[in-house]
Scaffold this active site. Structure first.
Site, PDB file in Angstrom:
ATOM      1  N   LYS A  81       0.840  -1.199   0.000  1.00  0.00           N
ATOM      2  CA  LYS A  81       0.000   0.000   0.000  1.00  0.00           C
ATOM      3  C   LYS A  81       0.875   1.248   0.000  1.00  0.00           C
ATOM      4  O   LYS A  81       1.858   1.322   0.733  1.00  0.00           O
ATOM      5  CB  LYS A  81      -0.922  -0.015   1.221  1.00  0.00           C
ATOM      6  CG  LYS A  81      -1.949   1.112   1.251  1.00  0.00           C
ATOM      7  CD  LYS A  81      -2.867   0.985   2.462  1.00  0.00           C
ATOM      8  CE  LYS A  81      -3.909   2.082   2.505  1.00  0.00           C
ATOM      9  NZ  LYS A  81      -4.789   1.975   3.696  1.00  0.00           N
ATOM     10  N   SER A 156      -9.701   2.117   2.908  1.00  0.00           N
ATOM     11  CA  SER A 156      -8.927   2.912   1.968  1.00  0.00           C
ATOM     12  C   SER A 156      -7.965   2.099   1.107  1.00  0.00           C
ATOM     13  O   SER A 156      -7.439   2.572   0.121  1.00  0.00           O
ATOM     14  CB  SER A 156      -8.113   3.968   2.726  1.00  0.00           C
ATOM     15  OG  SER A 156      -7.176   3.350   3.603  1.00  0.00           O
ATOM     16  N   SER A 180      -9.663  -0.250   7.053  1.00  0.00           N
ATOM     17  CA  SER A 180      -9.112  -0.131   5.703  1.00  0.00           C
ATOM     18  C   SER A 180      -8.413  -1.374   5.180  1.00  0.00           C
ATOM     19  O   SER A 180      -8.073  -1.442   4.000  1.00  0.00           O
ATOM     20  CB  SER A 180      -8.148   1.059   5.631  1.00  0.00           C
ATOM     21  OG  SER A 180      -8.839   2.265   5.811  1.00  0.00           O
TER      22      SER A 180
END
Length: 493
Positions: A81, A156, A180
């Protein structure tokens, strides 16, 4: 090659160690899959092909020399990420204000991946500064769900989850501030774990809300997730919130759970996390999962956590308050985007122009909410009250764990919603975090494991398993047992 990229990480690691497949061959296969498919999914913001192949070649060289591999996952590639710093790739956090920025240092988590011999394929798309539940808030465009290109992959960290579902990577890393990791896992039929707060270093994790953020592992199976968890967890002196304590044996727990025996395990169903507002297909899948856990020998009962009803309101005061402080560092003076620096504007004007152009609407919204909640006239009425609710939520959980070992709930209220449906309705988007955010407020650990496809729309549903702080192994035992009993699921592609 198709069979290779669809294999689980544990199998791939064993094949690499046995020299049945090379780390370079596997990494190249993943890069080829990314090249062939990512125009559809937009899971990645940056591809580090050269860096990944170099790391894979180092594993192959070590094997050829008869050296011991640095970890059980050496040579198995991973999607990272884009909120963790990397010296060899940009770190943007999905924001225009950090476009093209390269960190001068690696995050501790990044260093642990490198030390374990895990090639990093690239950096994945995300909601800007991890603020969002759909990956639509990225300054670089949304990620699409491989199960349905018109649906969101969650957020997210939708990029990491989509990369797993699209077989672009067998492993991924996310960060979880209010769900997330777990929420995208639920929407893409992958596995995601939020470890106990303080057990995975936050050094080099660009902060959203420092008391809530936690990096964690993502994969397509519970065992793979446990193996990655073992690599990244551990004390770090560079992180002041890092716990100096022994990490539970999550891999051993996952292997033990795969036997399917849950006799003696006490499971609580959270009363507040089901009912009105939940999609019927999600509830049906959840009830079927609870029945399966009961059939495996678990003792199941309902648990009351009354202050969960106030968790959403407390979270969306605490998080913006921390955001307004953390994002003050993006001032156009030291790094990142700079607008209006032509000698005709004051430093204050340059800062204001840069932040106006560099931050997206959701980030600005949360900064404003946080600044208001922390202002002198409202601090006690809002921020302090939210912190009191946070304490009561933690107490609810502590009391619940006096009578049960783990808690379960749906991971999300609905399946993946259509792109664009909630992007202009912040309250509807915030409600999507309802099931996951209580654990972040308490600092406890949680997992989302696929529980099948909804009869409503054929999209994935996730079962959330929750455990007390430093009892992450319980997640893996129960998750692996359920996964084995549930059996294989269809794939997204």
């Amino acid at each position: 090659m198709t069979d290779l990229i669809r294999s689980d990480a544990a199998t791939l690691a064993a094949k690499i160690a046995a020299k049945e497949v090379s780390a370079t061959e596997l990494t190249q296969a993943c890069l080829d899959q990314i090249e062939a498919t990512d125009d559809r999914y937009h899971a990645f913001l940056h591809i580090g092909a050269h860096e990944a192949l170099s790391a894979a070649a180092a594993v192959d060289t070590a094997l050829a020399a008869g050296e011991r591999l640095p970890s059980a996952l050496a040579g198995v590639p991973l999607a990272l990420k884009d909120v963790f710093t990397t010296v060899d790739m940009p770190t943007t956090c999905g924001s225009k204000i950090l476009e093209g920025w390269r960190s001068p240092y690696d995050a501790t988590l990044t260093l642990r991946l490198r030390a374990a011999g895990i090639p990093i394929l690239g950096k994945t798309n995300m909601d800007e500064f991890a603020m969002g539940s759909s990956t639509e808030n990225s300054a670089y465009g949304p990620t699409r769900n491989p199960w349905n290109l018109d649906r969101v992959p969650g957020g997210s960290g939708g990029g990491s989850a989509a990369a797993l579902a699209a077989y672009q990577a067998p492993l991924a890393i996310g960060s979880d501030t209010g769900g997330s990791i777990r929420q995208p896992a639920a929407l893409t039929a992958t596995v995601g774990v939020k470890p106990t707060y303080g057990t995975v270093s936050r050094y080099g994790l660009v902060a959203c809300a420092s008391s809530l953020d936690q990096g964690g592992p993502c994969a397509r199976t519970v065992l793979d997730t446990a193996m990655l968890h073992q690599v990244i967890a551990g004390h770090d002196a560079k992180d002041s919130t890092s716990l100096e304590t022994e990490i539970p044996d999550v891999v051993g727990a996952a292997k033990a759970g795969a036997s399917g025996d849950l006799r003696g395990v006490r499971i609580g169903v959270v009363k507040q996390l089901r009912g009105d507002g939940y999609q019927p297909g999600v509830l049906a899948s959840f009830e079927a999962a609870v029945a399966q856990l009961t059939a495996l020998g678990a003792e199941v009962s309902e648990v009351d956590c009354p202050h969960f009803d106030h968790a959403l309101a407390a979270y969306y005061l605490i998080l913006p308050s921390e955001v307004s402080s953390n994002l003050a560092r993006f001032d156009a003076m030291r790094y990142g985007l700079r607008i209006g620096d032509d000698g005709t504007h004051s430093a204050e004007e340059v800062m204001a122009m840069t932040r106006a152009a560099g931050f997206g609407p959701e980030v600005k919204r949360r900064i404003m909410i946080g600044a208001y909640a922390l202002s002198a006239g409202y601090y006690d009425a809002y921020y302090n009250q939210a912190q009191k609710i946070r304490t009561l939520i933690a107490r609810d959980l502590d009391e619940a764990y006096q009578s049960v070992d783990v808690l379960v709930s749906p991971a999300t209220p609905t399946t993946a919603f259509p792109l664009g449906e909630k992007v202009d309705d912040p309250l509807a988007m915030y409600l999507f975090d309802l099931c996951t955010l209580p654990l972040n407020l308490a600092g406890h650990c949680g997992m989302s494991v696929p529980s099948g496809l909804s009869p409503d729309d054929g999209l994935p549903v996730g079962l959330q398993i929750m455990a007390p702080a430093l009892a992450d192994d319980r997640l893996y035992r129960v998750g692996a047992a359920y996964e084995a009993a549930r059996g294989p699921l269809p794939s997204a592609i």
